[in-house]
Design an enzyme around this catalytic site. Sequence first.
Site, PDB file in Angstrom:
ATOM      1  N   GLY A  14       0.823  -1.437  -0.095  1.00  0.00           N
ATOM      2  CA  GLY A  14      -0.186  -0.012   0.312  1.00  0.00           C
ATOM      3  C   GLY A  14       0.965   1.245   0.127  1.00  0.00           C
ATOM      4  N   GLY A  15       2.197   1.101  -0.605  1.00  0.00           N
ATOM      5  CA  GLY A  15       2.942   2.426  -0.488  1.00  0.00           C
ATOM      6  C   GLY A  15       2.719   3.459  -1.629  1.00  0.00           C
ATOM      7  N   GLY A  17       0.051   4.849  -1.322  1.00  0.00           N
ATOM      8  CA  GLY A  17      -1.523   5.485  -1.031  1.00  0.00           C
ATOM      9  C   GLY A  17      -0.782   6.398   0.757  1.00  0.00           C
ATOM     10  N   PHE A  18      -2.424   7.231   0.980  1.00  0.00           N
ATOM     11  CA  PHE A  18      -2.184   7.929   1.707  1.00  0.00           C
ATOM     12  C   PHE A  18      -0.694   8.125   2.993  1.00  0.00           C
ATOM     13  CE2 PHE A  18      -3.705  10.775   5.843  1.00  0.00           C
ATOM     14  CZ  PHE A  18      -2.898  11.746   5.217  1.00  0.00           C
ATOM     15  N   LYS A 164     -11.101  -3.230   9.784  1.00  0.00           N
ATOM     16  CA  LYS A 164     -10.661  -3.701  10.603  1.00  0.00           C
ATOM     17  C   LYS A 164     -10.153  -3.816  11.183  1.00  0.00           C
ATOM     18  CE  LYS A 164      -9.801   1.378   7.433  1.00  0.00           C
ATOM     19  NZ  LYS A 164      -9.900   2.542   7.998  1.00  0.00           N
TER      20      LYS A 164
END
Length: 601
Positions: A14-15, A17-18, A164
């Site tokens: 997920g590099g 992403g935010f 989550k």
Amino acid sequence: MAIGENTRNCVVIGGGGFVGKAVVMKLLELGNWIVRIADSGTSPVSCLSDERDSLLSNAISSGRASYVQVDVRDLSQIVIAVEGSPDVFYTNAAQSYEAGFYLSHQLIVQGAKNVIEACRKCKVKRLIYCSSADVVFDGSHDIINGDESLPYPWKFQDMLSDLKAQAEALILFANDNDGLMTCSLRPSNIFGPGDRNFISFLVQQAESGWSKYIIGSGENLSDFTYVGNVAHAIISAQEALDSHSVSVAGKAFFITNNEPVKIWAFVSDILEALGYQRPIIKLPARVVSIILSLVDWMHEKSGAEKNCFESAKNLVKSASCTRTFNCSAAQKHIGYSPPISMEEGIAITIDSFTQSANGTFSTRCTDFCEQSKVDKLLGGGKVADILLWRDETKTFTCFLTLGLLYYWFCLSQRTLISSFAELLLLVAVFLCGHGNMPLNIYGFSIQRISSSYFEISENVTRDLAATMACSWNEGAHIVRLLAKGENWSTFLKVAVCLYFLKLYLSYSFSVVLGVALVFVFTSFYVYEQYEEEIDGIAKLLFVSVKKSMELIMKSLRVSFGSNLPDDLLHEQNALFGKNSEVAIQQILHDGVHSEECIGSS
């Protein structure tokens, strides 16, 4: 920097992403990491790099950073991505309700299972997962200085928090399985440059005009976390797992900026700095939730997508509750201390958004700081604040007081004189009783009402007289304009007002007064909220009426002209031209004058 022997390999899932990009940039700044960026984007340029970001571009060109496209729903792709790396940072998770339940479950829960399985197969030593503080929030109860002893709630705030929490539980449960050590971090309300959730949502609400409202009391506290501090905490957790894993492995830690703030003060500072209006109108959270639930139900019944208002309802819940967390466990076990303060984080965030907007925020600031038309009409003082509902307490108090007076004089079936007499009697009894009360009753001090409180100053009297004189002069000016017959706009306004006055007078005085009371406390507020729309409708109606009047006058001119004798028409055309209104008026005047002369003779 050349790649040396002391460098370490890691994978950031997920590099792009935010949070993921912040972790990547932090690792590259440290200089001793070779970073493999795993993301669902098609390329590192489209997903995470910026042409201005020389650090990332140089790292990719020098081999210190690489990119691999990964879908977390595909186990084989994750295995290829994490192969040969002892450390994995997992920041990938669905952040939007648009994905729907099935896709969100696949991305969050099934994705976590695949990441765990890939780490076990590839003999990864450390897996650090970026979760959320929302996993312990049920959406209704306050959390004050909450720590890691808080259990998962029986009912979660929303679907994403539930998923989550499941993913976090899977990752923590996988600790010490095939030599894999895991831990989870729970940041609260992440913000910073590149945020496409919280800050972008505020900007969207401001663009649509909904940023004026404060949901709830506005006094509730919340913890926020700058994205750079989250990246710092994630890397600190990896170092802690590497050195003293017993106190960290299999554990979850709350991460914040350690500076709880009033959520609406934070929102106001962000919006004002970006050039938008600060929230000023308070709305009860329960009422807003009921309205959103009702609208959501209506959309669902009409066949619209379910949960389309879920994000708005969850915002209402979060914005009206207190949520603060204790970071002492993170400070003790992973050595976390936020390197960037709230003030500095807000300044960096605002600067990044302002630059991306190409300077349009200053224009918005000028637009929003300008008084609205209705505010100017009401004088911009206490009356405006009350009628525009800027202070719910004062407005409701005034409305309740006027409502009681309306009932006393109009609905109590008493005559006007008897109503005044009884009211004066009640006031006299109250003042007499208040004046004879002791100054202190059971520890409560009683404030005396000074006689000067009922006096009217000379300045107030002069202002009142000046206001009456100005009103009289304004009325006389309007009458003069109407007498000239040159101002259609004024004529239409007066005609509409007189028509509504006629309607009011056709009903009883009490009905008229009640309608006027409700109208005053609603019309100004509604007009301020939808000023552009109402002005547009009024302008359209005015143009339509004006065009209609022009057509009527044109048809009258044609009909008058067709009835004139041939010699008069010839004289008109010769002197003034066919289409001249002045010619028609002159000829008609001459004709009428001639007839009067003949009749008199």
